[in-house]
Motif scaffolding. Structure first.
Motif, PDB file in Angstrom:
ATOM      1  N   ALA A 140       0.846  -1.203   0.000  1.00 11.98           N
ATOM      2  CA  ALA A 140       0.000   0.000   0.000  1.00 11.98           C
ATOM      3  C   ALA A 140       0.876   1.246   0.000  1.00 11.98           C
ATOM      4  N   ARG A 144       1.059   3.681  -3.429  1.00 10.12           N
ATOM      5  CA  ARG A 144       0.081   4.737  -3.161  1.00 10.12           C
ATOM      6  C   ARG A 144       0.153   5.829  -4.222  1.00 10.12           C
ATOM      7  N   GLU A 152       2.964  -2.789  -8.554  1.00 10.58           N
ATOM      8  CA  GLU A 152       1.546  -3.051  -8.286  1.00 10.58           C
ATOM      9  C   GLU A 152       1.018  -4.147  -9.212  1.00 10.58           C
ATOM     10  N   THR A 156      -0.390  -7.634  -7.945  1.00 10.02           N
ATOM     11  CA  THR A 156      -1.779  -8.028  -8.197  1.00 10.02           C
ATOM     12  C   THR A 156      -1.833  -9.312  -9.011  1.00 10.02           C
ATOM     13  N   ARG A 213      -3.927  -8.804  -0.299  1.00  8.42           N
ATOM     14  CA  ARG A 213      -4.620  -7.898  -1.225  1.00  8.42           C
ATOM     15  C   ARG A 213      -5.636  -7.053  -0.452  1.00  8.42           C
ATOM     16  N   ARG A 216      -3.889  -4.443   1.665  1.00  5.31           N
ATOM     17  CA  ARG A 216      -3.422  -3.324   0.841  1.00  5.31           C
ATOM     18  C   ARG A 216      -4.571  -2.369   0.513  1.00  5.31           C
ATOM     19  N   VAL A 217      -5.689  -2.932   0.055  1.00  2.00           N
ATOM     20  CA  VAL A 217      -6.829  -2.089  -0.326  1.00  2.00           C
ATOM     21  C   VAL A 217      -7.342  -1.305   0.893  1.00  2.00           C
ATOM     22  N   GLU A 218      -7.450  -1.987   2.026  1.00  2.00           N
ATOM     23  CA  GLU A 218      -7.918  -1.318   3.243  1.00  2.00           C
ATOM     24  C   GLU A 218      -6.961  -0.203   3.665  1.00  2.00           C
TER      25      GLU A 218
END
Lengths: 331, 254
Positions: A140, A144, A152, A156, A213, A216-218
């Protein structure tokens, strides 16, 4: 005279404890209902599947009279509803019955095999959390605001692939690479610490990929929050901003998903244990289904189910403690 | 002596220039109001001073030296617009305040300091154990001010700190800001689009338009007899008795 603050405290505390009580009652109610569904479903499934457990246990050459006598002894000639009633009564007395095949008490078999499965699931869960949380946080931070596009993409892509491969396939692949080809770890069995490495890895890789994943999103979402901007304006070190402000706020979703992953890990042990000939409940349930060993299947399914339900309840309680608004506030 | 100085500060995001060589001084013990329409670059100026916006060229100095970016010394503190989201929801009021403190204190000294800071913003010391969710908007903004004061700053940057509050609470927070300045001798850059609020708290006013300061002077002079057309447009935009509000900007006129 009491101060206004002192006077205001008891009703608020009363309200909170009342909410907690309602929460506890609601959770217990759901737990009991789920247990009943689980017990009934496992009973019906194994009884409605065609096949004869006694014939399977005694062999194809056993005389018909012997098979009949055994069936009568086990109560298998009674109507299904009566068998169900007897099963529930025994269960309420803590009696899981006796294995048709081995003639050993089911409780004893489970007690022997449960630690191996629990160790496997717990070790895999801890490993996936230990790997996923730092990886998610670091990814993250690195990716960013559109930074590190290639990183990234690589993250992913790898993540999707690892998350999509079933754990037993990881098991087979790991055995081939690290046991058969290179002899680094034992092929199968539970003997010494090194025998844990491959089954734990096989179980942990998928959940670690999915969880990292989510972390990271959170984290990306939380890092856009105003209070993170405040923390940065305080001129705190980036490490402190990420660990003290962003991570605790990102952990709610991680914990929810972590609980679900632990549940799936418990279920995943069934196949992985068979790949590694692990002497746990997973290998026992497969053989007992094949031989239609009713008491053993029902007992093992019950233990698995209770495990999953308990994990979910623990997650719910932990979430309620971490974020009282989310759980306690629900109507 | 000037405390906080912006010297030809430019801030650019990609091809978009938000601040174009802005210079402004906030003198010791002075409150400078910074006014302008949305997007004029007001908040960016404050953010640049605390390291939240990249300074493309120019300098931001504190007593003649660059503003410290790291370490325990945090002499420039910012208070944000939205008190509902600017406090960490998982940190108690006391923890939020203690985190900003300059000196490492023992438990008792820290609690005493938290109580002192809460008293400064007219909050009861018992609030230290509360999470922000248990406070009203006005109370949260007081906590945000106490949090800023905890760092023993020389300058406070107040970015629209009353605009998310009810009118009745706005007055109380503004009085608090005036008290803080009087009692603590703080310098303050007070950002607002509300000229009435700026008139109430600021000694001097700078008018920012499209990333440039177009007028600067004592509050009474700038708001009483504006020289720049944009300032007059801003003043005309204030709704009042016998006057219709219009929000036409220079850009729209030209």
């Amino acid at each position: 005279m009491k101060s206004p603050t002192a006077a205001a405290v008891p009703p608020v505390a009363g309200l909170w404890s009342h909410r907690w009580l309602r929460f506890a009652l609601r959770r217990t109610g759901r737990l009991l209902a789920s247990l009943w569904v689980l017990v009934t479903a496992s009973f019906l499934m194994i009884h409605l599947v065609p096949g004869d457990p006694v014939r399977a246990a005694l062999g194809p050459t056993a005389p018909a009279e012997l098979v009949l006598a055994h069936k009568e002894e086990l109560g298998l000639l009674d109507p299904l509803w009566q068998q169900y009633g007897d099963y529930l009564t025994r269960l309420l007395h803590g009696d899981l019955g006796v294995s048709i095949t081995s003639r050993l008490p089911v409780g004893e078999t489970i007690a022997q095999r449960l630690p191996a499965t629990a160790e496997l699931a717990l070790a895999a869960f801890l490993l996936s959390m230990i790997v996923a949380v730092p990886v998610g946080v670091v990814m993250a931070v690195i990716t960013r605001h559109g930074k590190g596009r290639r990183t990234e993409l690589a993250f992913t892509g790898t993540n999707v692939v690892l998350g999509a491969i079933p754990d037993f396939l990881f098991g087979v692949g790991l055995v081939y690479l690290l046991a058969v080809q290179t002899n680094v770890f034992p092929v199968a069995g539970r003997d010494g610490l090194d025998s844990y490495v491959l089954p734990v890895l096989a179980l942990a890789i998928g959940p670690a990929a999915v969880l990292s994943r989510i972390v990271r999103v959170e984290m990306l979402a939380v890092m856009e929050a105003d209070y993170i901007r405040t923390a940065r304006a305080k001129r705190l070190t980036p490490l402190r901003v990420h660990l003290m402000h962003a991570l605790p706020n990102a952990v709610t979703a991680t914990l929810t998903l972590g609980g679900l992953l632990l549940s799936s890990l418990v279920a995943g042990t069934v196949l992985v244990e068979n790949v590694f000939a692990w002497p746990g409940l997973g290998s026992s349930i497969v053989s007992s289904i094949v031989s239609k060993d009713y008491p053993l299947v029902q007992g093992t399914v019950l233990v698995y189910g209770v495990g999953v339900l308990l994990i979910n309840t623990v997650v719910d309680v932990a979430l309620a403690l971490l974020d009282p608004r989310s759980a306690i506030g629900e109507s | 002596m000037s405390v906080l100085s912006f010297r030809d500060v430019s801030v650019r995001y990609g091809s978009h220039t938000v601040l174009k060589g802005v210079s402004l001084d906030v003198a010791e013990g002075q409150t400078v109001g910074l006014v302008g329409e949305s997007g004029s670059g007001k908040s960016t100026m404050a953010r640049a001073a605390v390291g939240l916006a990249p300074v493309t060229s120019g300098q931001i100095l504190l007593n003649g030296h660059p503003v410290p970016g790291r370490g325990r010394e945090r002499p420039v503190q910012m208070v944000f617009q939205d008190p509902y989201s600017s406090l960490d929801p998982r940190m108690t009021v006391g923890e939020s305040i203690a985190e900003a403190m300059r000196d490492r204190l023992g438990k008792k000294a820290r609690q005493a300091e938290i109580a002192r800071l809460l008293a400064l913003v007219h909050l009861d010391a018992s609030r230290a154990g509360d999470l922000p969710s248990r406070l009203s908007g006005g109370q949260r903004q007081r906590v945000a001010l106490a949090r800023a004061l905890a760092a023993r700053p020389e300058v406070i940057l107040a970015d629209e700190i009353t605009s998310a509050l009810d009118v009745s609470v706005q007055g109380a927070v503004l009085n608090l800001v005036r008290d803080m300045r009087r009692d603590l001798g703080l310098s303050m850059l007070f950002i607002s689009h509300n000229l009435a609020v700026v008139r109430y708290v600021a000694d001097h006013v700078a008018v920012l338009y499209a990333g440039e300061i177009v007028e600067y002077g004592p509050t009474a002079q700038v708001l009483g007899a504006p020289r720049h057309e944009y300032t007059r447009t801003l003043i005309d935009a204030i709704p009042g008795p016998g006057r219709s509000a219009h929000t036409m900007t220079l850009k729209e006129q030209t």
